[in-house]
Design a protein around this motif. Structure first.
Motif, PDB file in Angstrom:
ATOM      1  N   SER A 123      16.933   2.182 -18.195  1.00 49.77           N
ATOM      2  CA  SER A 123      16.504   1.444 -16.948  1.00 49.77           C
ATOM      3  C   SER A 123      17.762   1.112 -16.133  1.00 49.77           C
ATOM      4  O   SER A 123      18.826   0.671 -16.850  1.00 49.77           O
ATOM      5  N   SER A 125      18.327  -1.346 -12.183  1.00 49.14           N
ATOM      6  CA  SER A 125      17.929  -2.261 -11.152  1.00 49.14           C
ATOM      7  C   SER A 125      18.846  -2.370 -10.086  1.00 49.14           C
ATOM      8  O   SER A 125      20.224  -2.524 -10.479  1.00 49.14           O
ATOM      9  N   GLY A 135      14.455   1.580 -11.716  1.00 47.34           N
ATOM     10  CA  GLY A 135      14.227   3.081 -12.102  1.00 47.34           C
ATOM     11  C   GLY A 135      14.284   2.993 -13.649  1.00 47.34           C
ATOM     12  O   GLY A 135      14.986   2.168 -14.366  1.00 47.34           O
ATOM     13  N   SER A 143      12.303   7.960 -13.102  1.00 50.26           N
ATOM     14  CA  SER A 143      11.074   7.393 -12.286  1.00 50.26           C
ATOM     15  C   SER A 143      11.898   6.169 -11.637  1.00 50.26           C
ATOM     16  O   SER A 143      12.464   5.313 -11.893  1.00 50.26           O
ATOM     17  N   ASN A 145      11.136   3.046  -8.179  1.00 50.18           N
ATOM     18  CA  ASN A 145      10.432   2.519  -7.325  1.00 50.18           C
ATOM     19  C   ASN A 145      11.366   1.866  -6.500  1.00 50.18           C
ATOM     20  O   ASN A 145      12.347   0.870  -6.751  1.00 50.18           O
ATOM     21  N   VAL A 147      11.579  -0.139  -2.504  1.00 48.72           N
ATOM     22  CA  VAL A 147      10.849  -1.060  -1.800  1.00 48.72           C
ATOM     23  C   VAL A 147      12.020  -1.511  -0.742  1.00 48.72           C
ATOM     24  O   VAL A 147      12.921  -2.237  -1.129  1.00 48.72           O
TER      25      VAL A 147
END
Length: 195
Positions: A123, A125, A135, A143, A145, A147
């Motif tokens: 992962s 970030s 991610g 995957s 995300n 924002v």
């Protein structure tokens, strides 16, 4: 004879005042069309503020409702979808932005508990004050995300006529747009005011 002369003078006064009012209306419409021609020929100006924020400046278009319906059908359709009658519109504005963020971060191993089993995923970030990215990498799957937060400030102001050091009247109406997100670039802007 005096009676007919009085009637003729009254008719001439009525016709003269009607022609005067029509002339004023035509002058007003001519000025509006000249301003619209200037606005259409002048491109929007894109620049950076002193704080490094993306900004744009565009001159106003002043349209009648029939001109708006004929040339800007998408805007009218959006107003209809919002439940707003086009006759009630005062002004409309369109702004397009593009957000581009270059991310450099490190991938770390994480343990995830899913459906009663423990699984390991990689992962990552990354975040700043405007963008937050999370991610996961699992095998060949990624995957993400993302924002992005942005506030667009629009300021409408008058541009006065100038002669030497004197300023008077109103030469044009302009809209200034500033994006507070430094990753965002303003790509298109338009300001329409209805007559």
């Amino acid at each position: 004879m005096n009676r007919w002369l009085g009637i003729a003078i009254a008719v001439l006064l009525c016709v003269s005042s009607a022609l005067y009012l029509r002339n004023k209306a035509l002058q007003s419409d001519n000025n509006r069309l000249q301003g619209n021609q200037t606005a259409l020929l002048e491109k929007a100006t894109y620049y950076k503020t002193e704080a490094g924020k993306s900004a744009a400046s565009v001159q106003r278009l002043e349209l009648s409702y029939s001109e708006l319906k004929g040339k800007y059908k998408e805007m009218c359709q959006t107003a209809d979808e919002l439940g707003i009658k086009v006759k009630r519109l005062k002004a409309a504005s369109t702004t397009a932005t593009e957000t581009e963020v270059k991310v450099i971060t490190q991938v770390r191993d994480s343990i995830v508990y899913r459906y009663g089993t423990i699984d390991t995923v990689k992962s990552f970030s990354w975040h700043d004050a405007w963008v937050n990215i999370l991610g996961e990498l699992k095998g060949r799957d990624v995957s993400l995300n993302v924002v992005s937060q942005d506030t667009i400030v629009q300021i409408v102001h008058r541009v006065p006529k100038k002669f030497l050091f004197f300023r008077w009247g109103c030469k044009a109406i302009r809209q200034e747009i500033v994006s507070t997100n430094p990753h965002t670039r303003i790509t298109y802007t338009e300001y329409i005011e209805l007559k």
